[in-house]
Scaffold this active site. Structure first.
Site, short mmCIF file in Angstrom:
data_model
loop_
_atom_site.label_atom_id
_atom_site.label_comp_id
_atom_site.label_asym_id
_atom_site.label_seq_id
_atom_site.Cartn_x
_atom_site.Cartn_y
_atom_site.Cartn_z
CD GLU A 95 -2.07 1.44 2.96
OE1 GLU A 95 -1.75 0.55 3.77
OE2 GLU A 95 -2.67 2.47 3.27
CG ASP B 71 0.67 1.74 6.48
OD1 ASP B 71 0.49 2.90 6.11
OD2 ASP B 71 1.69 1.05 6.18
CG ASP C 44 -3.37 2.63 9.17
OD1 ASP C 44 -2.63 3.57 8.90
OD2 ASP C 44 -3.87 1.88 8.27
#
Ligand code: 28F
Length: 635
Positions: free
Chosen positions: A424, A497, A499
């Site tokens: 990403e 990530d 998150d």
């Protein structure tokens, strides 16, 4: 009205010893499925009584100990007259001998638990204790058994109004390794039984968990169809489903409608038993629907120019409940959930086809909505094939693969050693390109959010550059054009990530794979990388934690608290030095990968379908639950 049976109608076959010696022969096994067969067997006897119109209520109670059950119905009550020859009451014969009672053959269908009519006597043989209570003729009669042996004669235990049969049993722990019943399994089966036997009131009381639910569906399988269409969030393309109830050698009940879903969803049953692997009844159904629809389309010349309708197009979005009753069902396969009777195919085909043709002709608006839906799936199929071919043609024409510019490919062409990282964001892509092992590791950075492909036709999906590039880089085609042996790498690893954005990207990619390259997931080719969230420095030592729990565990192991150590939290992959990224996330020797697996297709389908509506990171856990620690890969 079925003839009144009495004890004389029972042919006694043999004692129960063989059952305890080889229980697997009678209930398929002594695991959870075998344990729950005991419940189905007793419940089905109550359902039989209801099917013959003599019982309207059935209740099942799971007792506090979680290992014993009481089933009761308000039917006629098992007969207690003495068998002329065996001098035993019908009740005792039914529970203490393997018998062929009046319920087998004849005009009524013996619905039977998973293993087709082994009878209540098997349950008795495999229970430390079973108590049968019958209310009949103004009195209540009780007979107790231990491991199949009657403890004394049938006793009159009081006066009683009404009639019915109640059976308490607790499975024998010397037979069953685990005797705890799973309330969810019982609940689901009882709910389905209430759909298949319209109007019967079925109550489930779980005394251990304090739940008390009643299932009753006057519209039977129509309610069931509404439930399965509703819960998958599909929209029906026509209001009123097609329904049929017919007896022509088999009792056939069917309800179906077309929806906007992209897959077919048929749930079929034989004598109330789920046939997850299909069989002749489903073959007959599909043949009838295909012929009736094609006949309608041809008669009214509804096929648009340049479009050819295939059987798959007719099946797309088709949701159906099919329930048949046959007197001598033959099942095949390991889990005995596929119907074999050849005659049933003809019965179903001959029942459904003319009725459906009639229905289509007398509901023209509905018929045209259905045809429109089928034409749509034909167009989408042809478009996706063209798009996918275009994408692969783009690679094929130049001979050499015209790979997307963003792809940093690996040098080795030994495919079984190579892996593709989908990373990403550009900065993360940069560190991965630098930190990786160039020989066997390729990196494809993805910019920003991937298209949400849930229920988007493939042609549209491939207009998205990110995904089109991904398809080219992987080389294996997509949709109906997919070929696993063309995949250019041994595995695909998603790196995002840790998150919620990262979870969202991962979920979007998994949705794309699941909808348009399902085999990739089924073959275990897709992994999720687990980058560290924290760096914990203690003096010279460095430790990496993937999440808060991991951090706490490491600190506990080190016997340090947070104040004594240096903790850095990574905002994202892009922030990590290439060397650190290699050590913690890329290197096959020290990284952690989660293999994505589809353990329960139906549940996954529902989760993926639900997924896009809600906050995906909250749902991301569902996917992770399916992923198990992939310590077992030879990396
Ligand atoms: C909780 C479990 O087993 N219910 C049952 C009946 C009713 C009859 C029956 C059963 C006679 C000789 C075959 C009554 N009156 N619930 C149950 N309810 N079995 S099992 O008869 C058995 C036949 O063998 C019944 C008149 N005819 C049948």
């Amino acid at each position: 009205m079925a003839t009144e049976y009495t004890a004389k109608d029972i042919q006694v076959l043999e004692g129960l010893d063989p059952v305890r010696k080889r229980p697997g022969m009678y209930i398929g096994g002594v695991g959870s499925a075998g344990l729950h067969h005991l419940v189905w067997e007793i419940v089905d006897n109550s359902i039989d009584e209801a099917m013959n119109g003599h019982a309207s209520e059935i209740s099942v109670t799971l007792h506090k100990d979680g290992s014993s059950i009481t089933v009761s119905d308000n039917g006629r009550g098992i007969p207690i007259d003495k068998h002329p020859k065996h001098k035993k009451t019908a009740l005792e014969i039914i529970f203490s001998t393997l018998h062929a009672g009046g319920k087998f053959g004849g005009d009524n269908y013996k619905t039977s638990g998973g293993l087709h009519g082994v009878g209540a006597s098997v349950v008795n043989a495999l229970s430390t204790k079973l108590v049968a209570r019958v209310k009949r003729g103004g009195a209540e009669w009780t007979l107790e058994f231990k491991r199949g042996e009657a403890q004394g004669a049938l006793k009159k235990t009081g006066a009683a109004r009404g009639s019915g049969t109640t059976v308490f049993f607790s499975p024998d722990p010397t037979i069953f390794p685990r005797t705890e019943f799973d309330p969810a399994i019982i609940r689901e089966r009882l709910e389905i039984a209430s759909f298949l036997h319209r109007g019967v009131k079925i109550r489930f009381v779980d005394e251990a968990r304090g739940t008390d639910e009643t299932f009753q569906h006057e519209s039977g399988i129509l309610d069931y169809l509404k439930k399965i269409v509703g819960e998958r969030g599909e929209k029906a393309v026509h209001e009123a489903p097609f329904t049929l109830l017919k007896e022509n050698g088999a009792k056939i009940e069917v309800a179906f409608q077309w929806t906007e879903a992209t897959d077919e969803h048929v749930r079929s049953y034989v004598n109330g038993i789920p046939t997850g692997s299909g069989g002749t009844h489903e073959i007959g159904l599909r043949s009838a629907v295909g012929k009736a629809v094609r006949n309608f389309v041809d008669t009214h010349n509804l096929t648009p120019r340049g479009v050819t309708l295939t059987a798959d197009d007719i099946r797309e979005g088709f949701a159906c409940i099919l329930s048949v009753y046959v007197s001598d069902p033959q099942f095949q396969g390991q889990t005995k959930d596929r119907l074999n009777n050849p005659e049933v195919q003809t019965y179903v085909d001959n029942a459904v086809r003319p009725a459906l043709e009639q229905w289509l002709n007398s509901n023209r608006t509905v018929a045209e909505q259905i045809v429109a839906r089928i034409v749509l799936s034909a167009r989408a199929r042809e478009a996706s094939r063209a798009a996918s071919a275009a994408v692969s043609r783009k690679t094929a024409t130049s001979g050499r693969l015209t790979l997307p510019g963003k792809l940093s490919d690996c040098s080795s062409s030994a495919r079984e050693r190579t892996e593709l990282f989908i990373v990403e964001g550009d900065s993360a892509g940069g560190s991965a390109k630098q930190g990786r092992d160039r020989e066997i590791q390729a990196v494809l950075p993805l910019r920003g959010k991937v298209l949400n492909t849930e229920s988007v036709p493939l042609a549209k999906v491939l207009e998205n550059k990110e995904l089109a590039d991904l398809v080219v880089a992987m080389g294996c085609g997509v949709g109906k054009d997919f070929a696993l042996d063309r995949l250019r790498y041994a595995r695909v690893i998603l790196l995002a990530d840790a998150d919620s954005d990262g979870h969202h990207i991962t979920t979007l990619l998994l949705t794309f794979f699941y909808r348009h390259m399902p085999e990739l997931l089924k073959e275990g080719k897709v992994f999720v990388g687990v980058p560290p969230l924290y760096r914990i420095d203690v003096g010279k030592e460095t430790h990496w934690a993937v999440d808060d729990a991991d951090k706490a565990r490491i600190l506990k192991e080190l016997g340090k608290d947070e104040s004594k150590v240096e903790i850095t939290r990574f905002k994202g992959l892009g922030e990590m030095m290439p060397k650190v990224l290699w050590e913690t996330t890329l290197s096959p020797r020290s990284r952690r990968l989660l293999r994505v697996e589809i353990s329960d297709a139906l549940q996954t389908d529902r989760i993926i379908a639900d997924l896009m509506g809600k906050d995906p990171s909250a749902r991301f856990q569902f996917i992770m639950e399916h992923a198990e620690e992939a310590g077992d890969i030879d990396v």
